[in-house]
Design an enzyme around this catalytic site. Structure first.
Site, PDB file in Angstrom:
ATOM      1  N   ARG A 191       8.746   2.578  -1.521  1.00 22.70           N
ATOM      2  CA  ARG A 191       8.097   2.893  -0.252  1.00 22.70           C
ATOM      3  C   ARG A 191       8.370   1.789   0.759  1.00 22.70           C
ATOM      4  O   ARG A 191       8.256   0.608   0.452  1.00 22.70           O
ATOM      5  CB  ARG A 191       6.587   3.059  -0.470  1.00 22.70           C
ATOM      6  CG  ARG A 191       6.335   4.186  -1.462  1.00 22.70           C
ATOM      7  CD  ARG A 191       4.875   4.517  -1.629  1.00 22.70           C
ATOM      8  NE  ARG A 191       4.759   5.579  -2.630  1.00 22.70           N
ATOM      9  CZ  ARG A 191       3.625   6.122  -3.036  1.00 22.70           C
ATOM     10  NH1 ARG A 191       2.479   5.702  -2.522  1.00 22.70           N
ATOM     11  NH2 ARG A 191       3.616   7.073  -3.940  1.00 22.70           N
ATOM     12  N   ARG A 224       0.202  -3.651  -2.416  1.00 22.66           N
ATOM     13  CA  ARG A 224       1.051  -2.787  -1.600  1.00 22.66           C
ATOM     14  C   ARG A 224       2.455  -3.367  -1.628  1.00 22.66           C
ATOM     15  O   ARG A 224       2.719  -4.415  -1.027  1.00 22.66           O
ATOM     16  CB  ARG A 224       0.511  -2.746  -0.166  1.00 22.66           C
ATOM     17  CG  ARG A 224       1.197  -1.742   0.744  1.00 22.66           C
ATOM     18  CD  ARG A 224       0.647  -1.836   2.165  1.00 22.66           C
ATOM     19  NE  ARG A 224      -0.763  -1.474   2.245  1.00 22.66           N
ATOM     20  CZ  ARG A 224      -1.193  -0.221   2.441  1.00 22.66           C
ATOM     21  NH1 ARG A 224      -0.334   0.755   2.593  1.00 22.66           N
ATOM     22  NH2 ARG A 224      -2.466   0.030   2.501  1.00 22.66           N
ATOM     23  N   SER A 248      -4.467   9.453  -7.645  1.00 23.69           N
ATOM     24  CA  SER A 248      -4.591  10.468  -6.614  1.00 23.69           C
ATOM     25  C   SER A 248      -4.076  11.762  -7.222  1.00 23.69           C
ATOM     26  O   SER A 248      -2.972  11.804  -7.760  1.00 23.69           O
ATOM     27  CB  SER A 248      -3.746  10.064  -5.416  1.00 23.69           C
ATOM     28  OG  SER A 248      -3.851  11.032  -4.404  1.00 23.69           O
ATOM     29  N   ARG A 262      -0.189  -0.950  -9.732  1.00 24.76           N
ATOM     30  CA  ARG A 262      -1.390  -1.443  -9.059  1.00 24.76           C
ATOM     31  C   ARG A 262      -2.561  -1.623 -10.013  1.00 24.76           C
ATOM     32  O   ARG A 262      -3.458  -2.440  -9.764  1.00 24.76           O
ATOM     33  CB  ARG A 262      -1.783  -0.498  -7.911  1.00 24.76           C
ATOM     34  CG  ARG A 262      -2.911  -1.038  -7.058  1.00 24.76           C
ATOM     35  CD  ARG A 262      -3.372  -0.063  -6.012  1.00 24.76           C
ATOM     36  NE  ARG A 262      -2.589  -0.142  -4.779  1.00 24.76           N
ATOM     37  CZ  ARG A 262      -2.851   0.579  -3.696  1.00 24.76           C
ATOM     38  NH1 ARG A 262      -3.855   1.440  -3.697  1.00 24.76           N
ATOM     39  NH2 ARG A 262      -2.102   0.466  -2.622  1.00 24.76           N
TER      40      ARG A 262
END
Length: 420
Positions: free
Chosen positions: A258, A273, A348, A385
């Site tokens: 990302r 992140r 998620s 993470r």
RNA sequence: GGAGGAUUCGCCUAGUUGGCCUAGGGCGCACGAUUGGAAAUCGUGUUUCGGGAAACCGAUCAGGGGUUCAAAUCCCCUAUCCUCCGCCA
């Protein structure tokens, strides 16, 4: 992608959804009128084409003057057909482009509002009381010789890192535990490509042209995936699945990439992140009528993983305005991060209903033998993470970290000890 | 990177002097007949997409473009797979 037939029957559903997302609901009327124009153009083309075929057939049987007359007629028709086809194709392309830009219809059960209007569904575990000042994950990671950000930056730039020693073992153990849980639950383990074609990316619901998160390799027209959801969704593209075998469940292990453009200054410390991380992702293809239940199952498997890692977390129901393009409903599990005193996303899970499958042309054959579009869902089982949460929540005063019981066989260590 | 070959309705396959290919056959599958029941046999059906209440119409022979009144069939480009050569780990 929206189903045009459903749109014609019930345009208000999309209007309501667009408003819930805080987006333009006038696209509905534009879509409807464009669709109408295209169908009428298609009708003209088709009847002209039918006539052309008939005349063409009689050409071969005729002779003399009659043949010449038919030939002239056929030539004339050929030109008309060409024009009518071009018209229909033009409108079709416009309609396609517009349809592809419309996000999925949100589940009416999703909370209304934007980013901050999520609803907390559940709290599991209690944030631990420390009788010493807890270190943050990077300080712990450095003490343990587990995370090397400095050399990550030296070699690759900011937001890159090395996992080494106990850190590498912890990630491998965590992801292996996720894979094993998935396999036990009947998932097919997968190691996927991380570079995909534009149609795989767009089919999954990412916009190559505008998405600032995507790493691109223009030289080869390939794109680095931000999640294995992309290759797993595209895996069955253009296929008709066996309806009696659904759901098809896959657990994909991949690195994820990302760009994190526009997040300058946010989460600059540590591995919260980063540009590249690893993830085990569940992906499910099921019948549309079963998708809500399947969504709950994926959520349950996520919670099972979090429980095994002995992490305190909460479950939130994301508001309509904060849903991605593909999702109709989304639940996140957020783990407690002691150094930040707040919950951060660890998993998620999205129900994308038929949105991705319609773009990617993934169907199944139902009991009547008719092809129908499947529904797709995805959910996180573990990511890099999680290391943040594990280190911080299970740290001890001396900087060592107790490995959660369930994870020990996979990590091969009971306690991670400072290296110096 | 270079040279050849391949790609047809789930699978196998027929079809390449352009026109009843509106794509034939086999396997598989579904339904029916036969049977006490089954096997075997026979019959019927079986690509997908779009439009339509339906009859039906159109598209679809890897994808795209072209030639032609007419393309699975001829020409060009692309993709994938196979074989060989080169290069590299």
């Amino acid at each position: 992608m929206i189903d045009l037939r459903t749109l014609r029957e019930d345009p208000d559903r999309l209007r309501a959804s667009q408003r819930a997302r805080g987006e333009d609901d006038t696209v509905v009327d534009t879509l409807l009128s464009l669709d109408e124009r295209r169908r009428s153009a298609l009708g003209s083309f088709e009847s002209l084409r039918a006539e052309q075929k008939n005349v063409g057939k009689s050409v071969s049987k005729a002779s003399g003057d009659e043949r010449q007359a038919l030939l002239d007629r056929a030539k004339d028709l050929a030109a008309q057909v060409k024009a009518a086809e071009a018209e229909a194709e033009q409108l079709g392309a416009e309609l396609e482009a517009m349809t592809m830009a419309v996000p999925n219809i949100v589940d009416p059960a999703a909370p209304v509002g934007g980013e901050d209007d999520y609803v907390v569904l559940d709290h599991v575990g209690t944030p631990r009381e420390f009788d010493f000042t807890p270190r943050d994950h990077l300080e712990l990671g450095e003490l343990l010789g587990a995370i090397d950000m400095e050399r990550g930056a030296k070699v690759s730039g900011s937001r890159f890192f090395f996992l080494r020693g106990a850190g590498a073992r912890l990630q491998l153990g965590l992801l292996n535990m996720a894979m094993q849980q998935a396999v036990e639950a009947g998932f097919v383990p997968m190691i996927t490509p991380v570079l995909v074609k534009p149609e795989s990316m767009q089919g999954t619901g990412f916009t190559i042209a505008h998405d600032s998160e995507i790493y691109r390799l223009p030289e080869d027209d390939l794109y680095l995936v931000g999640t294995s959801e992309v290759p797993l969704a595209a895996y069955h593209a253009d296929e008709i699945l066996d309806g009696s075998q659904l759901p098809y469940r896959y657990a994909g292990w991949s690195s994820c990439f990302r760009r994190e453009a526009g997040s300058y200054g946010k989460d600059t410390r540590g591995i919260i992140r980063v540009h590249q991380f690893d993830k085990v992702e569940m992906f499910s293809y099921c019948k549309p009528e079963d998708s809500a239940e399947e969504h709950q199952r994926l959520l349950a498997w996520e919670k099972q993983m979090l429980d095994k890692c002995e992490l305190p977390y909460r479950v939130i129901d994301t508001a309509a305005g904060d849903l991605g393009m593909s999702a109709a409903r989304k639940f996140d599990c957020e783990g407690w991060i002691p150094s930040q005193g707040r919950y951060r996303e660890l998993t998620s899970t999205s129900n994308c209903t038929e949105f991705q499958a319609r773009r990617l042309k993934v169907r199944f054959r139902d009991e009547d033998g008719k092809p129908r579009v499947v529904s797709t869902l995805n959910g996180t089982l573990a990511t890099t993470r999680w290391i943040v949460a594990i280190l911080e929540n299970h740290q001890q005063a001396d900087g060592s970290v107790v490995v959660p019981k369930a994870l020990r066989p996979f990590v091969g260590l009971d306690v991670l000890e400072p290296v110096k």
